[in-house]
Design an enzyme around this catalytic site. Structure first.
Site, PDB file in Angstrom:
ATOM      1  N   SER A 164       0.745  -1.236  -0.177  1.00 54.90           N
ATOM      2  CA  SER A 164       0.020   0.069  -0.147  1.00 54.90           C
ATOM      3  C   SER A 164       0.797   1.142  -0.107  1.00 54.90           C
ATOM      4  O   SER A 164       1.257   1.503  -0.949  1.00 54.90           O
ATOM      5  CB  SER A 164      -0.951  -0.049   1.335  1.00 54.90           C
ATOM      6  OG  SER A 164      -1.987   0.671   1.062  1.00 54.90           O
ATOM      7  N   ASP A 257     -10.015  -4.158  -4.661  1.00 62.46           N
ATOM      8  CA  ASP A 257      -9.283  -3.097  -4.165  1.00 62.46           C
ATOM      9  C   ASP A 257      -9.285  -1.833  -4.742  1.00 62.46           C
ATOM     10  O   ASP A 257      -9.196  -1.727  -6.116  1.00 62.46           O
ATOM     11  CB  ASP A 257      -7.836  -3.662  -4.060  1.00 62.46           C
ATOM     12  CG  ASP A 257      -6.827  -2.748  -3.450  1.00 62.46           C
ATOM     13  OD1 ASP A 257      -7.461  -1.552  -2.917  1.00 62.46           O
ATOM     14  OD2 ASP A 257      -5.691  -2.979  -3.264  1.00 62.46           O
ATOM     15  N   HIS A 287      -7.850  -5.455  -0.601  1.00 59.81           N
ATOM     16  CA  HIS A 287      -6.737  -4.558  -0.030  1.00 59.81           C
ATOM     17  C   HIS A 287      -6.500  -5.171   1.267  1.00 59.81           C
ATOM     18  O   HIS A 287      -7.260  -5.285   2.196  1.00 59.81           O
ATOM     19  CB  HIS A 287      -7.054  -3.065   0.222  1.00 59.81           C
ATOM     20  CG  HIS A 287      -5.806  -2.266   0.536  1.00 59.81           C
ATOM     21  ND1 HIS A 287      -4.940  -1.854  -0.462  1.00 59.81           N
ATOM     22  CD2 HIS A 287      -5.229  -1.802   1.621  1.00 59.81           C
ATOM     23  CE1 HIS A 287      -4.029  -1.281  -0.047  1.00 59.81           C
ATOM     24  NE2 HIS A 287      -4.143  -1.203   1.087  1.00 59.81           N
TER      25      HIS A 287
END
Length: 321
Positions: A164, A257, A287
């Protein structure tokens, strides 16, 4: 909770149901300190100690950052003196939450499954330390590691990895160090955020209900930007930078995501520039799935596949994807 796509992995769906229990609130609805406590509860306090894999060595370190020394944690997968690659890991959390403990399980897994020494960096967080603090820390720590390979992994391979926001830092680091002539052997980008200005279908399709939502992403980005008002800066949005000649990459994204499409766009940009890249989209997942293997067999399978891909980059002479 909005109606979720029936293609979502059922075990992930059950987990999302627990996370959206009545009375729960999003990270963006509190202060950064509250968000950090919430994230630690999800990733640390609820962790089953029996599910934490054992590595040979876990060592607390202090390494150079952009404005002074920073905590870091080293993971050595096995005993012995065989030379191994070294991986600098940058944790996710929107540049606002996350720490060495929240990503302890991920780093242990990478060390064991990729057969590498992993150094996890506790970089400075926003809003107390907005951009470019995290970038400066990531660069300083990676430069330090490049000079310490004999003492760390022991061979000449240095790579970066992150999930991320940490994937963002890894991608930025790979671009900057290419310009500085520091050779990296690979980069692992786990559902990375690589374009703060992205207007892509996945941000609309997965805007709500799949763990990471758009209000939280906006909240993270505003804290990280601080007074910097150019989100197209490649150090913020590496998709808008020059990727020619960067390190070979593994790019991993999840079907549900909001960051999915910018991750695949970054992989396409790498391929278009002639950079060796392995890209994988995992159906049915969301995610943050790398830390969800204990909840979902599909997530665990995806973690194993991801590690196999990255191992093939770190150990090209012995492994294949």
């Amino acid at each position: 909770m909005p109606e979720l796509d029936p293609r979502l992995d059922p075990q992930i769906g059950a987990l999302l149901g627990l996370l959206s229990a009545p009375g729960s609130k999003g990270m963006h609805e509190g202060t950064p300190a509250e968000a950090r406590r919430m994230f630690r509860t999800l990733t640390v306090d609820l962790r089953d100690p029996a599910a934490v894999p054992e590595v040979a060595v876990v060592e607390e370190l202090t390494v150079p950052g952009g404005a002074g020394e920073l905590p870091a944690r080293l993971y050595r997968p096995r005993a012995g003196s065989d030379p191994l690659p070294t991986v600098l890991f940058f944790h996710g959390g929107g540049w606002v939450v996350g720490d060495l403990d929240t990503h302890d399980l991920t780093c242990r897994t990478l060390a064991l499954e990729c057969d590498a020494v992993v150094v996890s960096l506790d970089y400075r967080l926003a809003p107390e330390h907005p951009f470019p603090a995290a970038v400066d820390d990531a660069l300083a720590a990676t430069r330090w590691a490049a000079e310490q390979l004999a003492e760390l992994g022991g061979n000449e391979v240095l790579a970066v990895a992150g999930d991320s926001a940490g994937g963002n830092l890894a991608a930025v680091t790979a671009q900057v160090l290419r310009d500085e002539g520091i050779a990296l052997g690979g980069q692992l980008l786990l559902y990375p955020g690589v374009d703060l200005l992205a207007e892509l279908p996945s941000r609309t399709e997965n805007a709500e209900g799949y763990f990471l939502d758009l209000p939280t992403m906006t909240w993270f980005a505003l804290h990280y930007l601080g007074d910097h008002r150019d989100p197209a800066d490649p150090r913020l949005s590496p998709l808008r930078g020059d990727v020619t000649g960067v390190a070979p990459a593994v790019v991993v994204v999840a079907q549900f995501d909001p960051l999915r499409d910018e991750g695949t766009a970054y992989a396409a940009a790498l391929a278009g520039a002639g950079v060796p890249v392995l890209v994988e989209e995992f159906d049915g997942l969301i995610h943050g799935f790398v830390d969800m293997g204990r909840h979902s067999a599909a997530a665990q399978s995806a973690v194993e596949r991801t590690c196999a891909l990255f191992r093939s980059v770190l150990h090209p002479e012995t492994d294949g994807a």
